[in-house]
Motif scaffolding. Structure first.
Motif, PDB file in Angstrom:
ATOM      1  N   TYR A 142      81.814  31.994  21.790  1.00 19.56           N
ATOM      2  CA  TYR A 142      83.057  32.226  21.055  1.00 19.56           C
ATOM      3  C   TYR A 142      82.890  33.506  20.255  1.00 19.56           C
ATOM      4  CZ  TYR A 142      85.673  27.994  22.007  1.00 19.56           C
ATOM      5  OH  TYR A 142      86.397  27.016  22.619  1.00 19.56           O
TER       6      TYR A 142
ATOM      7  N   ARG B 229      93.465  34.970  30.932  1.00 19.18           N
ATOM      8  CA  ARG B 229      92.152  34.986  31.580  1.00 19.18           C
ATOM      9  C   ARG B 229      91.973  36.359  32.210  1.00 19.18           C
ATOM     10  NH1 ARG B 229      88.977  30.657  34.583  1.00 19.18           N
ATOM     11  NH2 ARG B 229      87.488  31.894  35.718  1.00 19.18           N
TER      12      ARG B 229
ATOM     13  N   LYS C 157      82.575  34.302  28.833  1.00 18.94           N
ATOM     14  CA  LYS C 157      81.657  33.676  29.788  1.00 18.94           C
ATOM     15  C   LYS C 157      80.765  34.789  30.331  1.00 18.94           C
ATOM     16  CE  LYS C 157      81.610  30.715  33.853  1.00 18.94           C
ATOM     17  NZ  LYS C 157      82.469  30.088  34.894  1.00 18.94           N
TER      18      LYS C 157
ATOM     19  N   GLU D  74      78.161  31.425  17.908  1.00 18.86           N
ATOM     20  CA  GLU D  74      78.675  30.178  18.447  1.00 18.86           C
ATOM     21  C   GLU D  74      78.602  30.289  19.965  1.00 18.86           C
ATOM     22  OE1 GLU D  74      82.630  27.445  17.667  1.00 18.86           O
ATOM     23  OE2 GLU D  74      82.405  29.347  16.613  1.00 18.86           O
ATOM     24  N   ALA D  75      77.476  29.859  20.543  1.00 20.03           N
ATOM     25  CA  ALA D  75      77.260  30.003  21.978  1.00 20.03           C
ATOM     26  C   ALA D  75      76.519  28.786  22.516  1.00 20.03           C
ATOM     27  CB  ALA D  75      76.457  31.272  22.263  1.00 20.03           C
TER      28      ALA D  75
ATOM     29  N   LEU E 164      78.431  30.491  27.400  1.00 21.19           N
ATOM     30  CA  LEU E 164      79.762  30.576  26.807  1.00 21.19           C
ATOM     31  C   LEU E 164      79.599  30.955  25.347  1.00 21.19           C
ATOM     32  CD1 LEU E 164      81.451  27.372  28.245  1.00 21.19           C
ATOM     33  CD2 LEU E 164      81.766  29.737  29.003  1.00 21.19           C
TER      34      LEU E 164
ATOM     35  N   ARG F  19      91.785  32.640  19.854  1.00 18.95           N
ATOM     36  CA  ARG F  19      90.345  32.403  20.020  1.00 18.95           C
ATOM     37  C   ARG F  19      89.934  33.054  21.335  1.00 18.95           C
ATOM     38  NH1 ARG F  19      86.716  29.705  16.600  1.00 18.95           N
ATOM     39  NH2 ARG F  19      85.802  28.853  18.455  1.00 18.95           N
TER      40      ARG F  19
ATOM     41  N   LEU G 192      86.985  33.321  24.168  1.00 18.41           N
ATOM     42  CA  LEU G 192      85.776  32.743  24.742  1.00 18.41           C
ATOM     43  C   LEU G 192      85.255  33.709  25.801  1.00 18.41           C
ATOM     44  CD1 LEU G 192      83.882  30.255  24.913  1.00 18.41           C
ATOM     45  CD2 LEU G 192      85.369  29.420  26.733  1.00 18.41           C
TER      46      LEU G 192
ATOM     47  N   ARG H  96      73.481  28.575  16.014  1.00 18.53           N
ATOM     48  CA  ARG H  96      74.721  27.829  15.740  1.00 18.53           C
ATOM     49  C   ARG H  96      74.619  27.091  14.410  1.00 18.53           C
ATOM     50  NH1 ARG H  96      74.474  26.288  21.057  1.00 18.53           N
ATOM     51  NH2 ARG H  96      73.704  24.238  20.489  1.00 18.53           N
TER      52      ARG H  96
ATOM     53  N   ALA I  58      80.886  39.490  19.663  1.00 15.85           N
ATOM     54  CA  ALA I  58      79.969  38.366  19.833  1.00 15.85           C
ATOM     55  C   ALA I  58      78.554  38.913  19.929  1.00 15.85           C
ATOM     56  CB  ALA I  58      80.327  37.570  21.078  1.00 15.85           C
TER      57      ALA I  58
END
Length: 148
Positions: free
Chosen positions: A90, A145, A41, A65-66, A88, A37, A39, A59, A103
């Protein structure tokens, strides 16, 4: 070991209401991205804003998906009275690229101070932070990260 990560951001559409498309491509060192997954930022500068009500609607319709991270957020304020915000998102795996995620985020331009000269205002959108979690079996979980 991390391989090369390619991040591409595209701003789609014209005018005050635009869409930000974020694409991330991973190199060959991650064997099974199906278990991962991603994510994102994303930092939103003062010249732009993201509408939290619009995000909730997207959503609900499973388009993106934020969620907004920033509190006390005023979508009506001009850029000179605004603060940077954070979202944020996904990312979803790209069906056309096995090593890719993408995204989608709707962004809107804020009003700026009037000036006497005709001209354009440039807004710099910095690279986001990427956080990735991969479940590679019962006893093996990985977390990456990547910060700009």
């Amino acid at each position: 070991t991390c391989s090369e990560i390619i991040l591409r951001q595209e701003v789609l559409k014209d005018g005050f209401h635009r869409d930000l498309l974020i694409k991330v491509k991973f190199g060959e060192s991650i064997e099974d991205l199906q278990t991962c997954r991603l994510l994102i930022k994303q930092y939103i500068p003062t010249g732009l804003f993201v509408d939290p009500y619009e995000l909730a609607s997207l959503r609900e319709r499973n388009i993106t998906e934020a969620v907004m991270v920033s509190e006390n957020f005023n979508i009506e304020a001009p850029n000179y009275l605004s603060k940077e915000s954070e979202v944020l998102i996904y990312a979803r795996q790209d069906s056309q690229c096995i090593d890719c995620f993408q995204a989608f985020l709707p962004v809107h331009y804020r009003y700026h101070r009037p000036h006497s000269k005709d001209g354009e205002t440039f807004i710099v959108l910095n690279n986001p932070d990427l956080l990735m979690y991969c479940d590679q079996g019962k006893d093996c979980k990985s977390f990456w990260r990547v910060e700009n």
